[in-house]
Write an enzyme that holds these catalytic residues in place. Structure first.
Site, PDB file in Angstrom:
ATOM      1  N   CYS A 260       0.612  -4.783 -13.274  1.00 47.66           N
ATOM      2  CA  CYS A 260       0.065  -4.568 -12.400  1.00 47.66           C
ATOM      3  C   CYS A 260      -1.817  -4.098 -11.902  1.00 47.66           C
ATOM      4  O   CYS A 260      -1.989  -2.856 -11.993  1.00 47.66           O
ATOM      5  CB  CYS A 260       1.069  -4.315 -10.988  1.00 47.66           C
ATOM      6  SG  CYS A 260       2.359  -5.277 -11.073  1.00 47.66           S
TER       7      CYS A 260
ATOM      8  N   GLU B 197       8.488  11.486 -14.867  1.00 48.21           N
ATOM      9  CA  GLU B 197       8.115  12.529 -13.752  1.00 48.21           C
ATOM     10  C   GLU B 197       8.881  12.161 -12.875  1.00 48.21           C
ATOM     11  O   GLU B 197       9.691  10.702 -12.458  1.00 48.21           O
ATOM     12  CB  GLU B 197       7.142  12.065 -13.090  1.00 48.21           C
ATOM     13  CG  GLU B 197       5.707  13.803 -13.768  1.00 48.21           C
ATOM     14  CD  GLU B 197       4.549  13.187 -13.389  1.00 48.21           C
ATOM     15  OE1 GLU B 197       3.675  14.526 -13.219  1.00 48.21           O
ATOM     16  OE2 GLU B 197       3.914  12.393 -12.333  1.00 48.21           O
TER      17      GLU B 197
ATOM     18  N   CYS C 277      -2.351  -0.536 -10.381  1.00 53.16           N
ATOM     19  CA  CYS C 277      -1.493   0.637 -10.766  1.00 53.16           C
ATOM     20  C   CYS C 277      -1.212   1.444 -12.757  1.00 53.16           C
ATOM     21  O   CYS C 277      -1.917   1.002 -12.917  1.00 53.16           O
ATOM     22  CB  CYS C 277      -0.147   0.252 -10.816  1.00 53.16           C
ATOM     23  SG  CYS C 277       1.251   1.158 -11.639  1.00 53.16           S
TER      24      CYS C 277
ATOM     25  N   CYS D 148       4.881   1.212 -18.081  1.00 50.51           N
ATOM     26  CA  CYS D 148       5.518   0.033 -17.624  1.00 50.51           C
ATOM     27  C   CYS D 148       4.696  -1.168 -18.238  1.00 50.51           C
ATOM     28  O   CYS D 148       4.298  -0.938 -18.451  1.00 50.51           O
ATOM     29  CB  CYS D 148       5.210   0.021 -16.495  1.00 50.51           C
ATOM     30  SG  CYS D 148       6.087  -1.322 -15.217  1.00 50.51           S
TER      31      CYS D 148
ATOM     32  N   CYS E 284      13.036   9.914  -6.077  1.00 50.68           N
ATOM     33  CA  CYS E 284      11.950   9.409  -6.872  1.00 50.68           C
ATOM     34  C   CYS E 284      12.281   9.205  -8.470  1.00 50.68           C
ATOM     35  O   CYS E 284      11.499  10.254  -8.324  1.00 50.68           O
ATOM     36  CB  CYS E 284      10.863   9.154  -6.367  1.00 50.68           C
ATOM     37  SG  CYS E 284       9.662   7.652  -6.672  1.00 50.68           S
TER      38      CYS E 284
ATOM     39  N   CYS F 258       2.123   6.797  -4.833  1.00 53.75           N
ATOM     40  CA  CYS F 258       2.187   5.845  -5.430  1.00 53.75           C
ATOM     41  C   CYS F 258       1.259   5.863  -6.409  1.00 53.75           C
ATOM     42  O   CYS F 258      -0.246   5.431  -6.003  1.00 53.75           O
ATOM     43  CB  CYS F 258       1.971   4.546  -4.131  1.00 53.75           C
ATOM     44  SG  CYS F 258       3.918   4.721  -3.466  1.00 53.75           S
TER      45      CYS F 258
HETATM   46  N1  SAH Z   1       8.034  -1.283 -10.843  1.00 57.57           N
HETATM   47  C1  SAH Z   1       8.214  -1.640  -9.317  1.00 57.57           C
HETATM   48  C2  SAH Z   1       7.694   0.375  -8.758  1.00 57.57           C
HETATM   49  C3  SAH Z   1       6.485   0.760  -8.810  1.00 57.57           C
HETATM   50  S1  SAH Z   1       6.578   1.841  -7.986  1.00 57.57           S
HETATM   51  C4  SAH Z   1       7.311  -2.166  -8.563  1.00 57.57           C
HETATM   52  O1  SAH Z   1       6.985  -3.021  -9.066  1.00 57.57           O
HETATM   53  O2  SAH Z   1       8.125  -2.331  -7.113  1.00 57.57           O
HETATM   54  C5  SAH Z   1       6.071   1.536  -5.742  1.00 57.57           C
HETATM   55  C6  SAH Z   1       5.356   0.577  -5.538  1.00 57.57           C
HETATM   56  O3  SAH Z   1       3.864   1.396  -5.601  1.00 57.57           O
HETATM   57  C7  SAH Z   1       4.986  -0.550  -5.817  1.00 57.57           C
HETATM   58  O4  SAH Z   1       5.150  -1.227  -5.196  1.00 57.57           O
HETATM   59  C8  SAH Z   1       4.040  -0.672  -6.598  1.00 57.57           C
HETATM   60  O5  SAH Z   1       3.397  -1.621  -6.767  1.00 57.57           O
HETATM   61  C9  SAH Z   1       3.385  -0.001  -5.378  1.00 57.57           C
HETATM   62  N2  SAH Z   1       1.938   0.903  -6.183  1.00 57.57           N
HETATM   63  C10 SAH Z   1       1.521   0.819  -8.252  1.00 57.57           C
HETATM   64  N3  SAH Z   1       1.134   1.601  -7.882  1.00 57.57           N
HETATM   65  C11 SAH Z   1      -0.745   1.293  -6.940  1.00 57.57           C
HETATM   66  C12 SAH Z   1      -1.626   2.610  -6.104  1.00 57.57           C
HETATM   67  N4  SAH Z   1      -2.362   2.418  -7.039  1.00 57.57           N
HETATM   68  N5  SAH Z   1      -1.463   2.289  -4.263  1.00 57.57           N
HETATM   69  C13 SAH Z   1      -0.664   1.915  -3.951  1.00 57.57           C
HETATM   70  N6  SAH Z   1       0.684   1.159  -4.056  1.00 57.57           N
HETATM   71  C14 SAH Z   1       0.670   1.689  -5.531  1.00 57.57           C
END
Ligand code: SAH
Length: 381
Positions: free
Chosen positions: A135, A111, A138, A131, A124, A354
């Site tokens: 985390c 996406e 996420c 991934c 975006c 996000c």
């Molecule tokens: N892999 C990259 C891009 C991730 S997406 C990174 O880790 O930075 C961009 C942001 O969204 C990251 O800061 C990620 O930690 C955050 N994110 C992931 N899951 C989320 C959630 N459930 N709620 C809010 N932000 C989230």
């Protein structure tokens, strides 16, 4: 919200995968295309013309490139093609955010999201299918890594979106905040950015690109030596080693201390700053003590903090703090002189916000493999 299904009329990524003996020009940066033209006995400057057709007009059929000679057009058609991710479906949010479900040549889906007026127009994009970073909060991480995207697939998402949105001639920002960890796919990501920066093409300069990373320290150090260094967003999320070990497993390899040290050494353009992203999890990392430690950690840096109140999702064992708690956290940082923004989630009704990038199902039928993720909010720093 509204959903539009798109029926492909052929000629897209899935069809082109059956013709793999030809060269995919969509994977070539300008210098590589020049070399290819030489091997075809043609002058290298035709590469710039082809870049213009592909990246500025969305024309991928060589026969339609009317400023090339007939002979060159047929030679190109016989030996090359340009693959572009197919559009499967768009979903439009009430706030104008549009989520694009794209299918790659091998049938995998990703996406990309268009976020209008934040205040710039922003695309975006994803850098991986899934991934590997896992985390704790996420959804994309839950899916694991299926594969890296190629440079052509990264740039191709942008070409597809620009075409669908009629934006070839308009300026926009790119945030690498979709599915995947861009620095885990370093070479293809940087090559994709070089392709997008090419002046004869979309000409997206590095200052319009923000790369968001979980904090792969050696790769951040390598970034500093890039001729096209994008803006940097660091997913910090925690203020002690113990807390970050639990939320961001990669911290067990590259510690918070080493990450902050690496950020101190990054050369920044004039007036530019590193964005620190900090997801707020109620009762976990959103206390006054956390705000104090965060202020101390990044206080000495040219930094701004972007707070991301958790977007909750199935299987995510945390909750989103109340607006009052988010506000108190932001104020505590601002009181220490930091620039703070709170990311207002965009596209939550279509799960384009996000961490709402959801694997829609693991349908293994050939046409419909797994799906998606996506993730995005306002304010890319
Ligand atoms: N892999 C990259 C891009 C991730 S997406 C990174 O880790 O930075 C961009 C942001 O969204 C990251 O800061 C990620 O930690 C955050 N994110 C992931 N899951 C989320 C959630 N459930 N709620 C809010 N932000 C989230």
């Amino acid at each position: 919200m509204s959903v539009t299904n798109v029926t492909q009329s052929g000629g897209g990524a899935a069809e082109e995968s059956r013709t793999e003996s030809r060269t995919n020009v969509g994977e070539l940066e300008l210098s590589e295309l020049e070399t290819l033209l030489r091997t075809l006995g043609a002058a290298p400057f035709h590469a710039r013309q082809i870049y213009r057709w592909v990246y500025r007009r969305g024309v991928t059929n060589f026969e339609a490139m009317t400023d090339l000679s007939r002979a060159l057009r047929s030679r190109l058609s016989a030996t090359c093609y340009v693959s572009t991710p197919d559009l499967v479906r768009t979903e439009q949010s009430v706030d104008g955010t549009t989520k694009f479900l794209l299918r790659l040549a091998d049938g995998r889906d990703i996406e990309s999201v268009y976020i209008p007026d934040t205040p710039a127009q922003t695309f975006c994009v994803s850098t991986q299918v899934g991934c590997a970073m896992r985390c704790a909060f996420c959804l994309t991480g839950k899916m694991g890594l299926t594969r890296h995207l190629t440079a052509g697939e990264i740039a191709g998402q942008v070409r597809r979106l620009a075409g669908e949105l009629g934006m070839f001639a308009r300026a926009f920002n790119i945030v690498l905040m979709g599915m995947g960890e861009p620095l885990h796919n370093y070479d293809q990501t940087m090559k994709g950015l070089r392709m997008l920066a090419t002046t004869q093409g979309l000409a997206v300069p590095a200052r319009r690109v923000t790369l968001s990373t979980v904090g792969i320290v050696p790769a951040i150090e390598r970034l500093a030596s890039e001729p096209l260094m994008p803006n940097l967003a660091i997913s910090l999320h925690a203020t002690t080693e113990e807390q970050r070990d639990a939320l961001v497993p990669l911290n067990q390899r590259y510690s918070l201390a080493s990450l902050v040290e690496a950020c101190k050494r990054i050369p920044l353009r004039r007036r530019s700053r590193i964005t620190f992203e900090y997801v707020l999890l109620e009762g976990v990392n959103d206390t006054p003590a956390d705000a104090r430690r965060l202020g101390t950690l990044v206080g000495g840096l040219k930094a701004k903090v972007n707070l991301l109140p958790l977007n909750e999702g199935p299987g995510i064992p945390f909750s989103r703090p109340s607006d009052e708690r988010v506000d108190a956290f932001a104020r505590a940082l601002a009181a220490r002189g930091l620039t703070v923004s709170v990311r207002k989630s965009r596209g939550r009704d279509i799960r384009a916000a996000c961490g709402q990038l959801i694997v829609e199902g693991q349908r293994q039928s050939p046409g419909q493999r797994l799906a998606i993720l996506m993730d995005r909010g306002q304010d890319q720093g």
